[in-house]
Design an enzyme around this catalytic site. Structure first.
Site, PDB file in Angstrom:
ATOM      1  N   VAL A 168       0.759  -1.023  -0.086  1.00 37.52           N
ATOM      2  CA  VAL A 168       0.034  -0.053  -0.088  1.00 37.52           C
ATOM      3  C   VAL A 168       0.720   1.172  -0.020  1.00 37.52           C
ATOM      4  O   VAL A 168       0.487   2.065  -0.654  1.00 37.52           O
ATOM      5  CB  VAL A 168      -0.868   0.096   1.248  1.00 37.52           C
ATOM      6  N   LYS A 183      -7.511  -2.501   8.857  1.00 33.60           N
ATOM      7  CA  LYS A 183      -8.808  -3.133   9.275  1.00 33.60           C
ATOM      8  C   LYS A 183      -8.939  -3.911  10.397  1.00 33.60           C
ATOM      9  O   LYS A 183      -9.903  -3.789  11.214  1.00 33.60           O
ATOM     10  CB  LYS A 183      -9.561  -3.689   8.048  1.00 33.60           C
ATOM     11  N   VAL A 189     -11.669  -0.798   3.875  1.00 32.34           N
ATOM     12  CA  VAL A 189     -12.758  -1.694   3.330  1.00 32.34           C
ATOM     13  C   VAL A 189     -13.015  -1.579   2.018  1.00 32.34           C
ATOM     14  O   VAL A 189     -13.002  -0.555   1.278  1.00 32.34           O
ATOM     15  CB  VAL A 189     -13.970  -1.043   4.218  1.00 32.34           C
ATOM     16  N   ILE A 193     -13.144   0.953  -3.373  1.00 33.14           N
ATOM     17  CA  ILE A 193     -14.705   1.446  -3.373  1.00 33.14           C
ATOM     18  C   ILE A 193     -14.860   2.132  -2.336  1.00 33.14           C
ATOM     19  O   ILE A 193     -14.606   2.117  -1.158  1.00 33.14           O
ATOM     20  CB  ILE A 193     -15.529   0.047  -3.445  1.00 33.14           C
ATOM     21  N   GLY A 225      -0.826 -13.754  -6.820  1.00 34.30           N
ATOM     22  CA  GLY A 225      -0.618 -12.461  -6.072  1.00 34.30           C
ATOM     23  C   GLY A 225      -2.055 -12.214  -5.378  1.00 34.30           C
ATOM     24  O   GLY A 225      -2.412 -11.051  -4.537  1.00 34.30           O
ATOM     25  N   GLU A 232      -2.429 -14.593   0.255  1.00 35.88           N
ATOM     26  CA  GLU A 232      -1.224 -14.417   0.832  1.00 35.88           C
ATOM     27  C   GLU A 232      -0.788 -15.774   1.009  1.00 35.88           C
ATOM     28  O   GLU A 232      -1.524 -17.005   0.934  1.00 35.88           O
ATOM     29  CB  GLU A 232      -1.467 -13.974   2.227  1.00 35.88           C
ATOM     30  N   ASP A 281     -10.677 -11.667   7.694  1.00 37.54           N
ATOM     31  CA  ASP A 281     -10.529 -10.331   7.038  1.00 37.54           C
ATOM     32  C   ASP A 281     -11.869  -9.540   6.878  1.00 37.54           C
ATOM     33  O   ASP A 281     -12.051  -8.358   7.227  1.00 37.54           O
ATOM     34  CB  ASP A 281      -9.695 -10.399   5.828  1.00 37.54           C
ATOM     35  N   LYS A 335     -14.063  -6.015   8.143  1.00 37.57           N
ATOM     36  CA  LYS A 335     -14.587  -4.984   7.277  1.00 37.57           C
ATOM     37  C   LYS A 335     -16.043  -4.820   7.592  1.00 37.57           C
ATOM     38  O   LYS A 335     -16.631  -3.572   7.449  1.00 37.57           O
ATOM     39  CB  LYS A 335     -14.377  -5.240   5.720  1.00 37.57           C
TER      40      LYS A 335
HETATM   41  N1  LIG Z   1      -2.307  -4.985   0.473  1.00 39.33           N
HETATM   42  C1  LIG Z   1      -3.261  -4.576   0.285  1.00 39.33           C
HETATM   43  O1  LIG Z   1      -4.068  -4.668  -1.027  1.00 39.33           O
HETATM   44  C2  LIG Z   1      -4.161  -3.988   1.084  1.00 39.33           C
HETATM   45  C3  LIG Z   1      -5.449  -3.503   0.845  1.00 39.33           C
HETATM   46  C4  LIG Z   1      -6.459  -3.092   1.987  1.00 39.33           C
HETATM   47  C5  LIG Z   1      -5.768  -2.810   3.116  1.00 39.33           C
HETATM   48  N2  LIG Z   1      -4.418  -3.139   3.633  1.00 39.33           N
HETATM   49  C6  LIG Z   1      -3.726  -3.075   4.912  1.00 39.33           C
HETATM   50  O2  LIG Z   1      -2.797  -1.937   4.656  1.00 39.33           O
HETATM   51  C7  LIG Z   1      -1.888  -2.390   5.637  1.00 39.33           C
HETATM   52  C8  LIG Z   1      -0.565  -2.544   4.875  1.00 39.33           C
HETATM   53  O3  LIG Z   1      -0.646  -3.832   4.021  1.00 39.33           O
HETATM   54  P1  LIG Z   1       0.445  -4.058   3.118  1.00 39.33           P
HETATM   55  O4  LIG Z   1       0.118  -5.023   2.188  1.00 39.33           O
HETATM   56  O5  LIG Z   1       1.180  -2.826   2.310  1.00 39.33           O
HETATM   57  O6  LIG Z   1       1.520  -4.519   3.760  1.00 39.33           O
HETATM   58  P2  LIG Z   1       3.052  -5.099   3.386  1.00 39.33           P
HETATM   59  O7  LIG Z   1       3.260  -5.241   2.061  1.00 39.33           O
HETATM   60  O8  LIG Z   1       3.455  -6.432   4.331  1.00 39.33           O
HETATM   61  O9  LIG Z   1       3.976  -3.866   4.053  1.00 39.33           O
HETATM   62  C9  LIG Z   1       4.219  -3.581   5.384  1.00 39.33           C
HETATM   63  C10 LIG Z   1       5.166  -2.435   5.674  1.00 39.33           C
HETATM   64  O10 LIG Z   1       4.958  -2.186   7.038  1.00 39.33           O
HETATM   65  C11 LIG Z   1       6.200  -1.724   7.475  1.00 39.33           C
HETATM   66  N3  LIG Z   1       6.227  -1.957   9.035  1.00 39.33           N
HETATM   67  C12 LIG Z   1       5.969  -3.260   9.696  1.00 39.33           C
HETATM   68  N4  LIG Z   1       5.976  -2.893  11.040  1.00 39.33           N
HETATM   69  C13 LIG Z   1       6.630  -1.540  11.066  1.00 39.33           C
HETATM   70  C14 LIG Z   1       6.944  -0.526  12.084  1.00 39.33           C
HETATM   71  N5  LIG Z   1       6.800  -1.101  13.374  1.00 39.33           N
HETATM   72  N6  LIG Z   1       7.477   0.583  11.907  1.00 39.33           N
HETATM   73  C15 LIG Z   1       7.506   0.866  10.638  1.00 39.33           C
HETATM   74  N7  LIG Z   1       7.145   0.196   9.507  1.00 39.33           N
HETATM   75  C16 LIG Z   1       6.504  -1.091   9.892  1.00 39.33           C
HETATM   76  C17 LIG Z   1       7.141  -3.189   6.827  1.00 39.33           C
HETATM   77  O11 LIG Z   1       8.611  -2.528   6.874  1.00 39.33           O
HETATM   78  P3  LIG Z   1       9.584  -3.383   6.201  1.00 39.33           P
HETATM   79  O12 LIG Z   1       9.488  -3.077   4.620  1.00 39.33           O
HETATM   80  O13 LIG Z   1      11.120  -2.857   6.726  1.00 39.33           O
HETATM   81  O14 LIG Z   1       9.421  -4.752   6.458  1.00 39.33           O
HETATM   82  C18 LIG Z   1       6.517  -3.019   5.564  1.00 39.33           C
HETATM   83  O15 LIG Z   1       6.938  -1.645   4.565  1.00 39.33           O
HETATM   84  C19 LIG Z   1      -2.386  -3.669   6.434  1.00 39.33           C
HETATM   85  O16 LIG Z   1      -3.024  -3.170   7.587  1.00 39.33           O
HETATM   86  C20 LIG Z   1      -3.269  -4.217   5.301  1.00 39.33           C
HETATM   87  O17 LIG Z   1      -4.223  -4.859   6.132  1.00 39.33           O
HETATM   88  C21 LIG Z   1      -3.754  -3.845   2.579  1.00 39.33           C
END
Ligand SMILES: NC(=O)c1ccc[n+]([C@@H]2O[C@H](COP(=O)([O-])OP(=O)(O)OC[C@H]3O[C@@H](n4cnc5c(N)ncnc54)[C@H](OP(=O)(O)O)[C@@H]3O)[C@@H](O)[C@H]2O)c1
Length: 422
Positions: free
Chosen positions: A31, A113, A140, A144, A195, A198, A209, A213
């Site tokens: 994100v 979420k 959520v 959308i 992709g 997970e 999940d 939401k």
């Molecule tokens: N992916 C999606 O499509 C999606 C959609 C809707 C909502 N979300 C939500 O958005 C959030 C992020 O998702 P993501 O998919 O982007 O996760 P991700 O790809 O796993 O990336 C997580 C990031 O958080 C960083 N991080 C973890 N702990 C940290 C801390 N204590 N201090 C600073 N940085 C920290 C990680 O650092 P490092 O790079 O150093 O590991 C990484 O850069 C989650 O809550 C997820 O549920 C995701």
């Protein structure tokens, strides 16, 4: 101290548009990078990412190492940042960071979420007490715009029902099973390879999940602040091609549907389970990784939103929309919080259950069975929602698969009807 969630949240005074807003970005994964990339492509939006905090030093990144720092708390205390974007994958740390930022009166956008569903009342209360503002459209259904639609547009209109496909990973698996006639395991592997799922699929496939939401939607749609543990979530880990064929024989598909509903007595119920969906529903054609939400409003009637629920760009787009809304002084009003309807679980749910364990059928204690097929090992009938909630871990453990037909009725209705006839 009692929590007054009915008091208004103060909108942050809009800043002059001429100055680009300085964004403190916490998390640079899917994100965070999505947002960064969009802002690179659209510099005229007037947001610039000034500081980026991540967790792991030495990790390979798509930007030069000097762009990153490793202490997210330092961003919280940097008053030159106009807004903080929290997009990390650790719910406990996210809650600590977001709540501390709100205590300091900061503007915050999050996509987390799981964290929000656990802590929403506390986060709303912090906004009531301070001057901070928290938006979370990305949490959520990704791109959308459903939260803002419910909070701002439908804030004054009662809603009969809200149903949605809120998880793209499980929807992809179900779609591929329907298209290819394949079983669960190969469809899941395909989703992971592309992709869409997970490596650890349990939160998505177990419907944890979409339950988070649904909890967020209930707060904005009904003013109901639900405890996620009390909301029934049943997943698709136990599904097989037999179940897809059963649904198809009735002209239906199986979808994981979050259903929120206002009951005639004003209480609200919420269920997140596989459900039979027919072609009359807009959700029938929400396939692959897409999400969809149907809003049934008392006066406006039915509305349907469909789009991409995950991925860097769609989710980054929702974060950017929140940034722009904050700049205009927007804050969620939780306009129905004063109604605070009670949560109803004293209902009976009509289900299709497939299991080879007789004890599961005994455990659920059907109040009425309308169909039983020994060979295919399934039963259709009514069970108490409370029984499903109580035994959901056992159902999961024994690989039982359950699909709702969509029918709900008050507990004891069958007994009352039988007494009336007697
Ligand atoms: N992916 C999606 O499509 C999606 C959609 C809707 C909502 N979300 C939500 O958005 C959030 C992020 O998702 P993501 O998919 O982007 O996760 P991700 O790809 O796993 O990336 C997580 C990031 O958080 C960083 N991080 C973890 N702990 C940290 C801390 N204590 N201090 C600073 N940085 C920290 C990680 O650092 P490092 O790079 O150093 O590991 C990484 O850069 C989650 O809550 C997820 O549920 C995701």
């Amino acid at each position: 101290m009692s929590t007054n969630l009915a008091a208004p949240v103060a909108s942050v005074v809009a800043a002059p548009a001429a100055q680009p807003w300085r964004v403190g970005l916490i998390g640079f994964g899917c994100v965070g990078q999505g947002l960064y990339d969009i802002l690179q492509q659209r510099p005229e939006t007037g947001f610039t990412i000034s500081r980026i905090a991540v967790k792991t030093p030495g990790k390979a990144r798509t930007l030069p190492a000097e762009r990153f720092e490793f202490d997210a708390d330092a961003l919280l205390s940097d008053d030159s940042l106009d807004v903080l974007v929290e997009v990390i994958d650790d719910a406990d740390t996210a809650f600590r960071l977001v709540s501390e930022a709100l205590r300091r009166g900061r503007r915050v956008v999050t996509a987390n979420k799981a964290m929000l569903a656990r802590h929403l009342p506390a986060l709303v209360q912090l906004q009531r007490e301070g001057q901070g503002t928290l938006l979370y459209e990305a949490a959520v259904c990704g791109s959308i715009p459903v939260i803002r639609t419910l909070d701002a547009y439908f804030g004054t209109e009662p809603l009969r029902r809200l149903t949605g496909i809120l998880n793209g990973s499980s929807n992809y698996v179900l779609t591929r099973m329907g298209e290819a006639g394949s079983d669960y395991a190969p469809a899941l592997v395909e989703a992971q390879q592309l992709g869409f799922a997970e490596t650890d699929p349990s939160l998505d496939m177990g419907a944890f999940d979409p339950r988070s939401k649904a909890v967020l939607l209930a707060a904005h749609a009904y003013g109901a602040f639900l405890n996620p543990d009390e909301v029934l979530n049943l997943g698709i880990e136990g599904i097989s091609a037999v179940d897809i064929a059963f649904a198809a024989s009735q002209g239906q598909k199986i979808k994981v549907v979050a259903g929120l509903q206002r009951l005639p007595d004003g209480r609200v119920t919420a269920l997140v389970t596989p459900q039979l969906v027919g072609p009359e529903s807009p959700l029938y054609s929400v396939d692959h990784e897409f999400n969809g939400v149907v809003i049934e409003a008392d006066f406006a009637g039915e509305q349907f939103l469909r789009g991409r629920g995950a991925g860097g760009h769609p989710t980054g787009s929702a974060v950017l929309a929140d940034l722009a809304a904050l700049r205009q002084g927007f804050a969620y009003q939780y306009p129905k919080a004063a109604e605070a309807p009670a949560y109803a679980s004293d209902l009976e749910v009509e289900i299709y259950l497939r299991t080879d364990e007789d004890r599961i059928i005994d455990l659920l204690d059907f109040s009425e069975i309308s169909e039983e097929a020994d060979e295919d090992e399934y039963v259709v009938g009514y069970v108490a929602l409370a029984n499903l909630i109580r035994h959901r871990d056992t159902l999961r453990k024994y690989g039982a698969f359950i699909v709702r037909t969509g029918q709900l009725r008050p507990v004891g209705e069958a007994v009352a009807a039988a007494l009336e006839q007697a």
